[in-house]
Design a protein around this motif. Structure first.
Motif, PDB file in Angstrom:
ATOM      1  N   GLN A 155      -6.579  -8.489  -1.058  1.00 56.76           N
ATOM      2  CA  GLN A 155      -5.999  -7.123  -1.216  1.00 56.76           C
ATOM      3  C   GLN A 155      -4.692  -7.164  -1.346  1.00 56.76           C
ATOM      4  O   GLN A 155      -4.242  -6.044  -2.189  1.00 56.76           O
ATOM      5  CB  GLN A 155      -6.218  -6.483   0.109  1.00 56.76           C
ATOM      6  N   ARG A 160      -6.620   6.026  -0.825  1.00 56.14           N
ATOM      7  CA  ARG A 160      -6.705   5.811   0.558  1.00 56.14           C
ATOM      8  C   ARG A 160      -8.328   5.334   0.946  1.00 56.14           C
ATOM      9  O   ARG A 160      -8.218   4.747   1.838  1.00 56.14           O
ATOM     10  CB  ARG A 160      -6.586   7.035   1.239  1.00 56.14           C
ATOM     11  N   GLN A 188      -8.702   1.752   0.615  1.00 52.55           N
ATOM     12  CA  GLN A 188      -7.771   0.915   1.612  1.00 52.55           C
ATOM     13  C   GLN A 188      -8.451   0.862   3.111  1.00 52.55           C
ATOM     14  O   GLN A 188      -8.700   0.261   3.804  1.00 52.55           O
ATOM     15  CB  GLN A 188      -6.383   1.464   1.718  1.00 52.55           C
ATOM     16  N   TYR A 200       0.966  -1.039   0.177  1.00 48.51           N
ATOM     17  CA  TYR A 200       0.034  -0.027   0.010  1.00 48.51           C
ATOM     18  C   TYR A 200       0.969   1.336  -0.054  1.00 48.51           C
ATOM     19  O   TYR A 200       0.549   2.117  -0.878  1.00 48.51           O
ATOM     20  CB  TYR A 200      -0.798  -0.198   1.157  1.00 48.51           C
ATOM     21  N   ARG A 201       2.074   1.364   0.822  1.00 47.37           N
ATOM     22  CA  ARG A 201       2.813   2.652   0.917  1.00 47.37           C
ATOM     23  C   ARG A 201       3.512   2.761  -0.579  1.00 47.37           C
ATOM     24  O   ARG A 201       3.509   3.917  -0.913  1.00 47.37           O
ATOM     25  CB  ARG A 201       3.797   2.263   2.015  1.00 47.37           C
ATOM     26  N   LEU A 252      -3.386  -4.569  -4.641  1.00 47.84           N
ATOM     27  CA  LEU A 252      -2.538  -3.484  -4.523  1.00 47.84           C
ATOM     28  C   LEU A 252      -1.321  -3.915  -5.435  1.00 47.84           C
ATOM     29  O   LEU A 252      -0.602  -3.091  -5.982  1.00 47.84           O
ATOM     30  CB  LEU A 252      -1.873  -3.543  -2.974  1.00 47.84           C
ATOM     31  N   LYS A 291       2.493   1.744  -3.488  1.00 42.66           N
ATOM     32  CA  LYS A 291       1.673   2.296  -4.737  1.00 42.66           C
ATOM     33  C   LYS A 291       0.864   3.523  -4.386  1.00 42.66           C
ATOM     34  O   LYS A 291       0.873   4.447  -5.275  1.00 42.66           O
ATOM     35  CB  LYS A 291       0.570   1.466  -4.882  1.00 42.66           C
ATOM     36  N   LEU A 292       0.722   3.932  -3.146  1.00 44.29           N
ATOM     37  CA  LEU A 292       0.447   5.301  -2.473  1.00 44.29           C
ATOM     38  C   LEU A 292       1.527   6.322  -3.024  1.00 44.29           C
ATOM     39  O   LEU A 292       1.238   7.489  -3.236  1.00 44.29           O
ATOM     40  CB  LEU A 292       0.053   5.359  -1.047  1.00 44.29           C
TER      41      LEU A 292
END
Length: 228
Positions: A98, A68, A71, A54-55, A102, A57-58
Motif C-alpha cells: 500500500q 477513499r 483505502q 494517504y493524507r 500511495l 495524496k488525498l
C-alpha cells in the motif's frame, strides 16, 4: 520521522526510549491487526508512514471518493486477513504494498459522452498541488472505432489560476490552442465534474472540425485494493 532527541536523552540518563506510535491510539486497540501493529515498532512506524502518504495524496487527488474507497477497501481486507491470526510478516508485506501504491500514485481517468457513440477520455497526471499534465482523446466507438480528436502531447501541463484557486486551470499551447478546465467540487473538496473548453485553435487536434475536445468529464476511476 522518529525524533532522535528523546532517544539521546534516554541513552544518557537510562530512561526507556519512547515507543513508536502508529496513526491510531494503541490504548483503544481491540482488533488483532491493531494489537499486532501496537506490539511491533517497525509496523507502528510503517502504519504512520502509510497514513501520512494517504493524507498527502488525498489533498491533491480530484476523485477523492474513489481514492477513499480504495483505502477503506485495503484496510478492510487487512482486517479480514487478521480476523483470527495475524502474522507480523504478512502485515508488513501488505502495508509495504500500500505504501508503494500511495507514494507512486499520480494518475486519474475521467470520461464523457458527447453523443451516443462519441466518447471522450481525459487522463490526468498530478505534477504537484497546483499543476497537472493531461491528454484528451475523443473516439467514435462501434464495429470500426475511429479517432476523432487527440490532444496527447508530452508537455501539456495545466496550472491552476491564482484568481480562482483549485476552481480553474489553463493550458496554453502552440497554434493558438488554449484549454480551460473548470472544477465543480462538493463541500469535501471532491471534484464531481471537470468542464473542458478550448479555443478555436484546438480544432487542429480533431480530424473532423465538427468535433471538439470540449465536454463535461466525470470520474472513471476504479483503484483496486491490493492483497485481495
Amino acid at each position: 520521522m522518529i525524533d532522535v532527541i528523546p532517544l539521546l536523552i534516554a541513552a544518557l540518563f537510562g530512561a526507556p526510549a519512547p515507543q513508536q506510535q502508529p496513526s491510531f491510539s494503541c490504548a483503544r486497540a481491540t482488533h488483532p491487526l491493531e494489537k499486532t501493529i501496537c506490539g511491533n515498532e517497525e509496523l507502528a512506524l510503517l502504519d504512520s508512514i502509510v497514513a501520512e502518504a494517504y493524507r498527502e495524496k488525498l489533498a491533491i487527488v480530484f476523485d477523492k471518493v474513489a481514492f477513499r474507497t480504495q483505502q477503506r477497501n485495503w484496510q478492510q481486507i487487512l482486517r479480514t486477513h487478521c480476523a483470527k491470526t495475524c502474522r507480523a510478516a504478512d502485515v508488513e508485506r501488505d502495508y509495504t504494498q500500500q505504501r508503494v501504491f500511495l507514494e507512486g500514485f499520480k494518475e486519474e481517468d475521467w470520461s464523457a459522452s458527447y453523443k451516443t457513440a462519441d466518447v471522450a477520455y481525459l487522463h490526468i497526471a498530478h505534477e504537484g498541488p497546483l499543476q497537472f499534465s493531461f491528454t484528451i482523446k475523443r473516439d467514435l466507438e462501434g464495429d470500426k472505432p475511429e479517432s476523432l480528436c487527440a490532444l496527447a502531447g508530452a508537455e501539456q501541463i495545466a496550472t491552476f489560476s491564482d484568481k480562482a484557486p483549485l476552481a480553474q486551470a489553463r493550458w496554453v499551447g502552440g497554434g493558438a490552442c488554449t484549454v480551460d478546465f473548470g472544477f465543480d467540487r462538493d463541500k469535501t473538496g471532491h471534484v464531481t465534474r471537470i468542464a473542458v473548453t478550448s479555443s478555436a485553435g484546438c480544432k487542429r487536434y480533431c480530424s473532423n472540425k465538427r468535433y471538439s475536445i470540449d465536454d463535461s468529464y466525470t470520474p472513471d476511476n476504479i483503484w483496486a485494493a491490493g492483497n485481495q
